[in-house]
Design a protein around this motif. Structure first.
Motif, short mmCIF file in Angstrom:
data_model
loop_
_atom_site.label_atom_id
_atom_site.label_comp_id
_atom_site.label_asym_id
_atom_site.label_seq_id
_atom_site.Cartn_x
_atom_site.Cartn_y
_atom_site.Cartn_z
N GLU A 4 0.83 -1.21 0.00
CA GLU A 4 0.00 0.00 0.00
C GLU A 4 0.87 1.26 0.00
OE1 GLU A 4 -3.50 2.14 2.70
OE2 GLU A 4 -2.75 0.14 3.21
N GLU A 5 1.97 1.24 0.78
CA GLU A 5 2.86 2.39 0.82
C GLU A 5 3.53 2.63 -0.53
OE1 GLU A 5 6.52 4.13 3.57
OE2 GLU A 5 6.22 1.97 3.41
N ASN A 6 3.97 1.53 -1.19
CA ASN A 6 4.58 1.66 -2.51
C ASN A 6 3.58 2.20 -3.53
OD1 ASN A 6 7.31 0.86 -2.14
ND2 ASN A 6 6.67 -1.27 -1.97
N ASP A 7 2.36 1.70 -3.47
CA ASP A 7 1.32 2.17 -4.39
C ASP A 7 1.07 3.66 -4.22
OD1 ASP A 7 1.06 -0.33 -5.42
OD2 ASP A 7 -0.73 -0.86 -4.27
N GLN A 8 1.09 4.13 -2.98
CA GLN A 8 0.90 5.56 -2.72
C GLN A 8 2.02 6.38 -3.34
OE1 GLN A 8 0.58 5.91 1.53
NE2 GLN A 8 -1.54 5.16 1.60
N HIS A 9 3.24 5.87 -3.25
CA HIS A 9 4.37 6.60 -3.83
C HIS A 9 4.26 6.65 -5.35
CE1 HIS A 9 7.40 7.43 -0.60
NE2 HIS A 9 6.51 6.73 0.07
N PHE A 10 3.88 5.56 -5.98
CA PHE A 10 3.73 5.55 -7.44
C PHE A 10 2.62 6.51 -7.87
CE2 PHE A 10 5.82 1.30 -7.20
CZ PHE A 10 6.87 1.60 -8.06
N SER A 11 1.55 6.60 -7.08
CA SER A 11 0.44 7.47 -7.43
C SER A 11 0.81 8.95 -7.32
CB SER A 11 -0.77 7.17 -6.53
OG SER A 11 -0.50 7.53 -5.18
N ARG A 12 1.89 9.25 -6.59
CA ARG A 12 2.31 10.65 -6.39
C ARG A 12 3.36 11.09 -7.40
NH1 ARG A 12 4.56 10.20 -0.61
NH2 ARG A 12 5.31 12.31 -1.08
N LEU A 13 3.78 10.19 -8.31
CA LEU A 13 4.91 10.51 -9.18
C LEU A 13 4.64 11.68 -10.12
CD1 LEU A 13 6.46 7.05 -10.10
CD2 LEU A 13 7.56 8.95 -8.92
N ARG A 14 3.42 11.77 -10.66
CA ARG A 14 3.12 12.89 -11.57
C ARG A 14 3.20 14.23 -10.83
NH1 ARG A 14 -0.11 9.04 -14.32
NH2 ARG A 14 0.44 8.98 -16.55
N ASP A 15 2.63 14.27 -9.64
CA ASP A 15 2.71 15.49 -8.83
C ASP A 15 4.16 15.79 -8.45
OD1 ASP A 15 -0.02 15.82 -8.94
OD2 ASP A 15 -0.38 14.74 -7.07
N ALA A 216 19.22 4.66 0.50
CA ALA A 216 18.02 5.10 -0.21
C ALA A 216 17.42 4.01 -1.08
CB ALA A 216 18.33 6.33 -1.07
N ARG A 217 18.24 3.06 -1.50
CA ARG A 217 17.78 2.03 -2.43
C ARG A 217 16.79 1.06 -1.80
NH1 ARG A 217 23.62 0.15 -3.92
NH2 ARG A 217 22.55 -1.68 -4.78
N SER A 218 16.63 1.12 -0.50
CA SER A 218 15.65 0.28 0.20
C SER A 218 14.34 1.01 0.46
CB SER A 218 16.23 -0.21 1.54
OG SER A 218 17.42 -0.94 1.35
N MET A 219 14.25 2.27 0.07
CA MET A 219 13.09 3.10 0.37
C MET A 219 12.06 3.04 -0.75
SD MET A 219 15.09 6.47 1.78
CE MET A 219 16.25 6.37 3.15
N PRO A 220 10.80 3.41 -0.46
CA PRO A 220 9.80 3.58 -1.51
C PRO A 220 10.26 4.63 -2.51
CG PRO A 220 8.76 3.53 0.65
CD PRO A 220 10.24 3.58 0.89
N LEU A 221 9.70 4.62 -3.71
CA LEU A 221 10.25 5.34 -4.85
C LEU A 221 10.46 6.84 -4.61
CD1 LEU A 221 11.33 5.04 -7.66
CD2 LEU A 221 9.02 5.32 -8.55
N VAL A 222 9.41 7.57 -4.25
CA VAL A 222 9.55 9.01 -4.09
C VAL A 222 10.51 9.35 -2.95
CG1 VAL A 222 8.34 11.16 -3.54
CG2 VAL A 222 7.27 9.48 -5.05
N GLU A 223 10.41 8.61 -1.86
CA GLU A 223 11.33 8.83 -0.74
C GLU A 223 12.77 8.56 -1.16
OE1 GLU A 223 11.98 7.36 3.91
OE2 GLU A 223 10.34 6.54 2.69
#
Length: 314
Positions: A4-15, A216-223
Motif C-alpha cells: 500500500e505504501e509503494n502504491d501511494q508513492h507511485f500514485s504521487r509521481l506525476r505530482d 536510499a535504495r531500500s526506500m519507496p520510490l519518491v522517498e
C-alpha cells in the motif's frame, strides 16, 4: 502495508515530477507509464537531471562522466542508472539518475546515455577494473597478473603500451591471449585523446555514488528519489565549504599528485632547449616538454590537466 505504501508513492509521481520542474527551472524530469492488462496506469521509468547540476558540470567540472547501474533493494524490482562526473579536484559530482525496470540499451538511450546516437563524437572508454574482473575469472590463481594488466591500461603512449603488452606475453601466453580477447585498447590511455583531463582508467567513481546512496535504495520510490537529491545537495555543499576554507594555492589532491611526480623526477635528466621547452630523459626514453602549453610528448601531463572537451566512461 508495504504494498500500500509503494502504491501511494507511485500514485504521487506525476505530482512529484511537476513539483520538481516548478522548483527547479530548466531541469529535465521525465516520467513514463504504460497501460496494464486491467487498463490501469503502470509505472515504467523515471529520469531526473537538475539544471544546477548540468550547468555546473558543463562550466566547472572535468569533461568526463561515468555510467553505472545498481539494483533497488525495496520490494519493487528495478534498477537505478546514474551518470557521475568528476569535479576539478577529480572528486565525484552527480549529474543525473533514472529508475528503470532493467539495465538495457533502450533505457540508457532514453534516460542518461546515447553515446552512439546523441554523442557520436564523444570517446567511449570501458572500465579497466571490469575488464580485469573478467580476465581474473579465467586465471583465478595469478595474483601478480593484476599489476601487469594495470600497467597496460595506464600506458600513456604507444611505446609504453607495446612494451607492457610484450611483458604480459613473456609472463604467460595464455594470460596474454585472454587479455587480447578482451581488447585492452578499450581501456588503455594510449588509445584515447587527453581531452578528458583524467587519467583514471576505472569507473570506481560511479560505484562510489551507488555506495553513497545505498540506504536510499531500500526506500519507496519518491522517498528514495528525494533522499538521493538531498544527499547530493549535502555532499556538494560540504565540498564547497572545504574548498572555501582551504588556504593553499592548490588543492590537496593536486599537491598529492605533484609530490608523487617530484619523487619520480630524481630518475630524469633535463636539458633546456629553448624558452620554457625542455628535453626530459627518463632511462632510455626522451620526451619534449613545453611548459607554456602544459604538454609533454609522453602524454601524461595533458592527460591530467585542466578540462577542455568531453569523454565518457562506461
Amino acid at each position: 502495508m508495504i504494498k500500500e505504501e509503494n502504491d501511494q508513492h507511485f500514485s504521487r509521481l506525476r505530482d512529484y515530477r511537476l513539483e520538481l520542474l516548478e522548483s527547479n527551472e530548466d531541469s529535465t524530469v521525465e516520467l513514463e507509464t504504460f497501460n496494464g492488462d486491467d487498463g490501469s496506469d503502470v509505472f515504467y521509468r523515471f529520469y531526473v537531471c537538475f539544471a544546477a547540476l548540468k550547468k555546473t558540470w558543463c562550466a566547472h567540472c572535468r569533461p568526463i562522466f561515468g555510467l553505472d547501474a545498481c539494483f533497488l533493494k525495496c520490494t519493487t524490482k528495478g534498477q537505478l542508472l546514474v551518470a557521475v562526473g568528476r569535479d576539478a579536484n577529480n572528486k565525484m559530482f552527480p549529474i543525473a539518475w533514472a529508475v528503470v525496470d532493467v539495465e538495457s540499451e533502450d533505457n540508457w538511450v532514453w534516460g542518461i546515455n546515447a553515446v552512439s546516437n546523441i554523442l557520436p563524437m564523444v570517446e567511449h572508454m570501458m572500465c579497466a577494473r571490469h575488464i580485469y574482473a573478467n580476465l581474473k575469472k579465467k586465471h583465478p590463481h595469478r595474483a601478480d597478473m593484476k599489476g601487469k594488466f594495470r600497467k597496460v591500461a595506464k600506458s600513456y603512449n604507444m611505446a609504453q603500451y607495446n612494451k607492457r603488452v610484450d611483458e604480459v606475453k613473456a609472463y604467460d601466453m595464455s594470460v596474454y591471449d585472454s587479455m587480447m580477447m578482451k581488447n585492452p585498447k578499450n581501456c588503455s590511455l594510449a588509445f584515447f585523446t587527453p581531452s578528458s583531463t583524467c587519467d583514471d582508467v576505472s569507473n570506481n567513481i560511479s560505484e562510489s555514488f551507488n555506495h553513497a546512496v545505498d540506504p536510499a535504495r531500500s526506500m519507496p520510490l519518491v522517498e528514495m528519489l528525494e533522499t538521493i537529491r538531498r544527499r547530493a545537495m549535502l555532499r556538494i555543499e560540504a565540498r564547497k565549504m572545504r574548498a572555501m576554507n582551504h588556504r593553499g594555492k592548490f588543492s590537496l589532491k593536486a599537491m598529492e599528485k605533484v609530490s608523487e611526480e617530484k619523487r619520480k623526477i630524481r630518475h630524469c635528466t633535463i636539458y633546456p632547449c629553448g624558452y620554457e621547452v625542455f628535453e626530459v630523459k627518463e632511462k632510455n626514453s626522451s620526451y619534449k616538454t613545453k611548459m607554456v602549453d602544459r604538454t609533454c610528448t609522453c602524454r601524461k601531463w595533458e592527460g591530467s590537466n585542466q578540462p577542455t572537451q568531453s569523454q565518457v566512461v562506461d
